[in-house]
Enzyme design. Sequence first.
Site, PDB file in Angstrom:
ATOM      1  N   HIS A  69       5.124   1.829   7.258  1.00 50.95           N
ATOM      2  CA  HIS A  69       4.008   3.313   7.128  1.00 50.95           C
ATOM      3  C   HIS A  69       4.713   4.183   6.616  1.00 50.95           C
ATOM      4  CE1 HIS A  69       2.043   1.844  10.778  1.00 50.95           C
ATOM      5  NE2 HIS A  69       1.000   1.593   9.735  1.00 50.95           N
TER       6      HIS A  69
ATOM      7  N   ARG B 163      -2.563  -7.468  12.592  1.00 55.50           N
ATOM      8  CA  ARG B 163      -0.934  -6.092  12.080  1.00 55.50           C
ATOM      9  C   ARG B 163      -1.582  -5.043  13.268  1.00 55.50           C
ATOM     10  NH1 ARG B 163       1.796  -3.925   8.296  1.00 55.50           N
ATOM     11  NH2 ARG B 163       1.169  -1.216   7.551  1.00 55.50           N
TER      12      ARG B 163
ATOM     13  N   LYS C 119       0.916  -1.518  -0.260  1.00 50.88           N
ATOM     14  CA  LYS C 119      -0.210   0.166  -0.200  1.00 50.88           C
ATOM     15  C   LYS C 119       1.001   1.246  -0.046  1.00 50.88           C
ATOM     16  CE  LYS C 119      -3.954   2.512   2.690  1.00 50.88           C
ATOM     17  NZ  LYS C 119      -4.376   2.089   4.483  1.00 50.88           N
TER      18      LYS C 119
ATOM     19  N   HIS D 125      -7.015  -7.407   9.823  1.00 52.85           N
ATOM     20  CA  HIS D 125      -5.845  -6.637   9.977  1.00 52.85           C
ATOM     21  C   HIS D 125      -5.707  -5.784  11.326  1.00 52.85           C
ATOM     22  CE1 HIS D 125      -4.129  -3.044   8.143  1.00 52.85           C
ATOM     23  NE2 HIS D 125      -4.456  -2.505   9.107  1.00 52.85           N
TER      24      HIS D 125
END
Length: 321
Positions: free
Chosen positions: A294, A271, A162, A268
């Site tokens: 991130h 995570r 992502k 999620h």
Amino acid sequence: MAKKKLLDMVREKIRLKHYSRKTEQAYTGWIKRYILFHDKKHPAEMGKEEIEAFLTWLAVERHVSPTTQNQAFNALLFLYGQVLGIPLKNENIQALRAKSKKRVPVVLSKEEVAAVLHQMNGIYKLMVSLMYGCGLRMNELLRLRVKDIDFSYDRVYIYDSKSEKDRVVPLPLKVKEDLQLQIEAVKRLHEQDLAEGFGEVALPFAIGRKYPGAAKEFGWQYLFPMRSRSKDPRTGKIRRHHILEATLSRNIQKAARTVGLTKRVTAHTFRHSYATHLLQNGVDIRSIQELLGHKNLETTMIYTHVVRELNKGSVRSPLDF
């Protein structure tokens, strides 16, 4: 020659840029809603005012989340900039923005993670173990290829995530043997597909054109393939896709219900739990940022708030004094 329909032009441009099928569905959906909202007026005849009206309506009348509103806005930016050739960067679009809420992510304790995994079996237990053990997003897990697992150095390679940044994470040693068995099973399945005249897998970006034979190579096969082959909706080719998001989610929710968890457990959640448990074990926040992939440290900092909230459990209520 017949003139192309607008949505077909959007799909063509999206595929040319190698966006995911999910993005294609989302963008075409938002563009269609935008056109219907303005009584089927062609977007080329509209602009700043119509876009602001649509985005404001989403926030005020439809009460969408900031993320949803941003996705709609991005779809319109793509439509005007990439398809119609009308850039909007200098238009200073000022729609009423959806209200953003700071939410503390749901986190499982180590005992709860173990309990959920105990209720799972076979490939789904392995998938969730790897997702928690590596802090993977669901799509990152599902898109793993055989070649992405490095047993020599005990590493997992994550590509095209992502954040658009490749990264490497440690391979949990507890699942190493099970992963080796899974890869052997994938190899047998791939050999069967090849023998039956199939064995081709979808490849990312332009790799298929650059390396014509790569689609049938074992290393490019999905680590967690579906049991049966299916037709690729874009190309019409019969291929073996990876396990579906809905299938994995259904198995996770079933296990969580069996355990009796009242928390809302999704893929999620594991995570979030991975990051929180690393922080609790003394791993520094910068390292966690890199492991999660991130872009901004601020995104990772939410887990410091989670740990702070969890530590409040050591404070006794005056009722218990």
